[in-house]
Design a protein around this motif. Structure first.
Motif, PDB file in Angstrom:
ATOM      1  N   ASP A  80       0.840  -1.206   0.000  1.00 43.01           N
ATOM      2  CA  ASP A  80       0.000   0.000   0.000  1.00 43.01           C
ATOM      3  C   ASP A  80       0.872   1.253   0.000  1.00 43.01           C
ATOM      4  OD1 ASP A  80      -2.499  -1.315  -0.002  1.00 43.01           O
ATOM      5  OD2 ASP A  80      -2.428  -1.559   2.171  1.00 43.01           O
ATOM      6  N   LYS A 103      -7.361  14.413   0.351  1.00 43.73           N
ATOM      7  CA  LYS A 103      -8.491  13.991  -0.483  1.00 43.73           C
ATOM      8  C   LYS A 103      -8.922  15.108  -1.431  1.00 43.73           C
ATOM      9  CE  LYS A 103     -13.066  11.911  -0.241  1.00 43.73           C
ATOM     10  NZ  LYS A 103     -14.108  11.381   0.652  1.00 43.73           N
ATOM     11  N   ASN A 126      -6.931   7.817  -2.401  1.00 42.66           N
ATOM     12  CA  ASN A 126      -7.496   6.495  -2.687  1.00 42.66           C
ATOM     13  C   ASN A 126      -6.471   5.380  -2.522  1.00 42.66           C
ATOM     14  OD1 ASN A 126     -10.052   7.511  -3.203  1.00 42.66           O
ATOM     15  ND2 ASN A 126      -9.629   7.806  -5.374  1.00 42.66           N
ATOM     16  N   PRO A 183      -4.170   3.068   2.618  1.00 42.79           N
ATOM     17  CA  PRO A 183      -4.929   1.913   3.117  1.00 42.79           C
ATOM     18  C   PRO A 183      -5.958   2.303   4.178  1.00 42.79           C
ATOM     19  CG  PRO A 183      -2.742   1.938   4.084  1.00 42.79           C
ATOM     20  CD  PRO A 183      -2.770   3.030   3.048  1.00 42.79           C
ATOM     21  N   ASN A 184      -7.027   1.538   4.248  1.00 42.19           N
ATOM     22  CA  ASN A 184      -8.051   1.775   5.280  1.00 42.19           C
ATOM     23  C   ASN A 184      -7.481   1.559   6.669  1.00 42.19           C
ATOM     24  OD1 ASN A 184     -10.090   2.454   3.483  1.00 42.19           O
ATOM     25  ND2 ASN A 184     -10.688   0.330   3.192  1.00 42.19           N
ATOM     26  N   ASP A 185      -6.676   0.521   6.832  1.00 35.16           N
ATOM     27  CA  ASP A 185      -6.030   0.245   8.118  1.00 35.16           C
ATOM     28  C   ASP A 185      -4.615   0.813   8.043  1.00 35.16           C
ATOM     29  OD1 ASP A 185      -4.973  -0.653  10.482  1.00 35.16           O
ATOM     30  OD2 ASP A 185      -5.212  -2.789  10.036  1.00 35.16           O
TER      31      ASP A 185
END
Length: 97
Positions: free
Chosen positions: A21, A62, A70, A73-75
């Motif tokens: 990521d 963003k 995008n 990573p989410n985590d």
């Protein structure tokens, strides 16, 4: 001023903490027009998040660099705040102050 060594440090940090990521974030940041400003100027593009500085910086990423956002990573792990700062650096935000 962002130096070559600072960029290398940011890249190494992201790969160490985010792995593949992190590589995707680096690749996305490589394609953007650098911000060429300091953190104070970057804050003009951020939305307040009730004291959550990491979240606030993410809103600026963003808004200005959706492809980089995008790729994040989410985590983000336990070193998320530092990784966000390194991502900002790769996007041309001088965080050295």
């Amino acid at each position: 001023m962002i130096t070559y060594d600072m960029i290398i440090e940011a890249q190494n940090y992201l790969v160490k903490n985010w792995g593949e990521d992190g590589k995707r974030v680096i690749e996305a940041a490589f394609t953007v027009k650098p911000f060429n400003g300091n953190t104070k100027a970057f804050l003009d593009h951020c939305s307040a998040c009730g004291g959550n500085w990491g979240g606030m910086f993410l809103t600026g990423i963003k808004r200005l660099y959706p492809n980089v956002y995008n790729a994040i990573p989410n985590d983000m792990g336990v070193f998320a705040f530092c990784c966000i700062g390194m991502t900002m650096r790769l996007c041309g935000v001088d965080t050295s102050e």
